[in-house]
Design a protein around this motif. Structure first.
Motif, PDB file in Angstrom:
ATOM      1  N   GLY A  40      58.864 -55.536  38.915  1.00 12.28           N
ATOM      2  CA  GLY A  40      58.622 -56.963  39.078  1.00 12.28           C
ATOM      3  C   GLY A  40      59.800 -57.853  38.745  1.00 12.28           C
ATOM      4  N   SER A  43      61.691 -59.981  43.928  1.00 12.11           N
ATOM      5  CA  SER A  43      60.691 -60.088  44.987  1.00 12.11           C
ATOM      6  C   SER A  43      61.355 -59.576  46.263  1.00 12.11           C
ATOM      7  CB  SER A  43      60.255 -61.540  45.128  1.00 12.11           C
ATOM      8  OG  SER A  43      59.243 -61.660  46.073  1.00 12.11           O
ATOM      9  N   VAL A  75      46.965 -59.969  36.843  1.00 12.62           N
ATOM     10  CA  VAL A  75      48.253 -60.645  37.006  1.00 12.62           C
ATOM     11  C   VAL A  75      48.652 -61.304  35.686  1.00 12.62           C
ATOM     12  CG1 VAL A  75      49.476 -62.526  38.170  1.00 12.62           C
ATOM     13  CG2 VAL A  75      47.983 -61.003  39.487  1.00 12.62           C
ATOM     14  N   LYS A  76      47.730 -61.984  35.039  1.00 12.05           N
ATOM     15  CA  LYS A  76      48.017 -62.632  33.752  1.00 12.05           C
ATOM     16  C   LYS A  76      48.444 -61.616  32.701  1.00 12.05           C
ATOM     17  CE  LYS A  76      44.891 -66.480  34.587  1.00 12.05           C
ATOM     18  NZ  LYS A  76      43.596 -67.081  34.293  1.00 12.05           N
ATOM     19  N   LEU A  79      51.973 -60.468  33.490  1.00 13.09           N
ATOM     20  CA  LEU A  79      52.961 -61.511  33.166  1.00 13.09           C
ATOM     21  C   LEU A  79      53.155 -61.624  31.651  1.00 13.09           C
ATOM     22  CD1 LEU A  79      51.986 -64.245  35.772  1.00 13.09           C
ATOM     23  CD2 LEU A  79      54.005 -62.752  35.812  1.00 13.09           C
ATOM     24  N   ASN A  80      52.093 -61.529  30.885  1.00 13.56           N
ATOM     25  CA  ASN A  80      52.196 -61.604  29.421  1.00 13.56           C
ATOM     26  C   ASN A  80      52.948 -60.413  28.851  1.00 13.56           C
ATOM     27  OD1 ASN A  80      50.887 -64.059  29.125  1.00 13.56           O
ATOM     28  ND2 ASN A  80      48.870 -63.102  28.955  1.00 13.56           N
ATOM     29  N   ASN A  82      55.229 -58.660  30.393  1.00 15.25           N
ATOM     30  CA  ASN A  82      56.591 -58.553  30.928  1.00 15.25           C
ATOM     31  C   ASN A  82      57.377 -59.848  30.874  1.00 15.25           C
ATOM     32  OD1 ASN A  82      56.671 -55.698  32.104  1.00 15.25           O
ATOM     33  ND2 ASN A  82      54.740 -56.483  32.854  1.00 15.25           N
ATOM     34  N   SER A  83      56.988 -60.746  29.975  1.00 16.67           N
ATOM     35  CA  SER A  83      57.750 -61.993  29.871  1.00 16.67           C
ATOM     36  C   SER A  83      58.550 -62.047  28.587  1.00 16.67           C
ATOM     37  CB  SER A  83      56.825 -63.190  29.944  1.00 16.67           C
ATOM     38  OG  SER A  83      55.856 -63.158  28.937  1.00 16.67           O
TER      39      SER A  83
END
Length: 83
Positions: A40, A43, A75-76, A79-80, A82-83
């Motif tokens: 990720g 893109s 998705v959330k 994102l959490n 991998n941020s």
């Protein structure tokens, strides 16, 4: 699909894990491109995504069905983590 059978893969937690090197070889892409796309970090263009999906032995139809099944909560979580 036949190429996908020859990829280096192993089963972990009932999921098939493919070798980035094997996918890169079959897709004729750099291993770094595979790594960045599957993690990720980038893109991909449609042509790159199609190459990766097919190199893993799946059709775009199969990919689309899996993609459609991804929930907003998943998705959330991604994102959490991998941020």
């Amino acid at each position: 699909m036949e190429k996908g059978k020859n990829l280096q893969k192993e089963v972990t937690d009932n999921k098939i894990v493919y070798s980035y090197h094997g996918v890169a070889s079959n897709a004729l892409l750099r291993k770094a491109t595979i790594n960045d796309t599957l993690n990720g970090k980038t893109s991909p263009k449609a042509t790159t995504l199609i190459s990766i999906v097919e190199a893993m032995g799946f059709t775009m139809n199969e990919f689309g069905k899996e993609f459609d099944d991804i929930s907003d909560d998943e998705v959330k979580i991604f994102l959490n983590e991998n941020s």
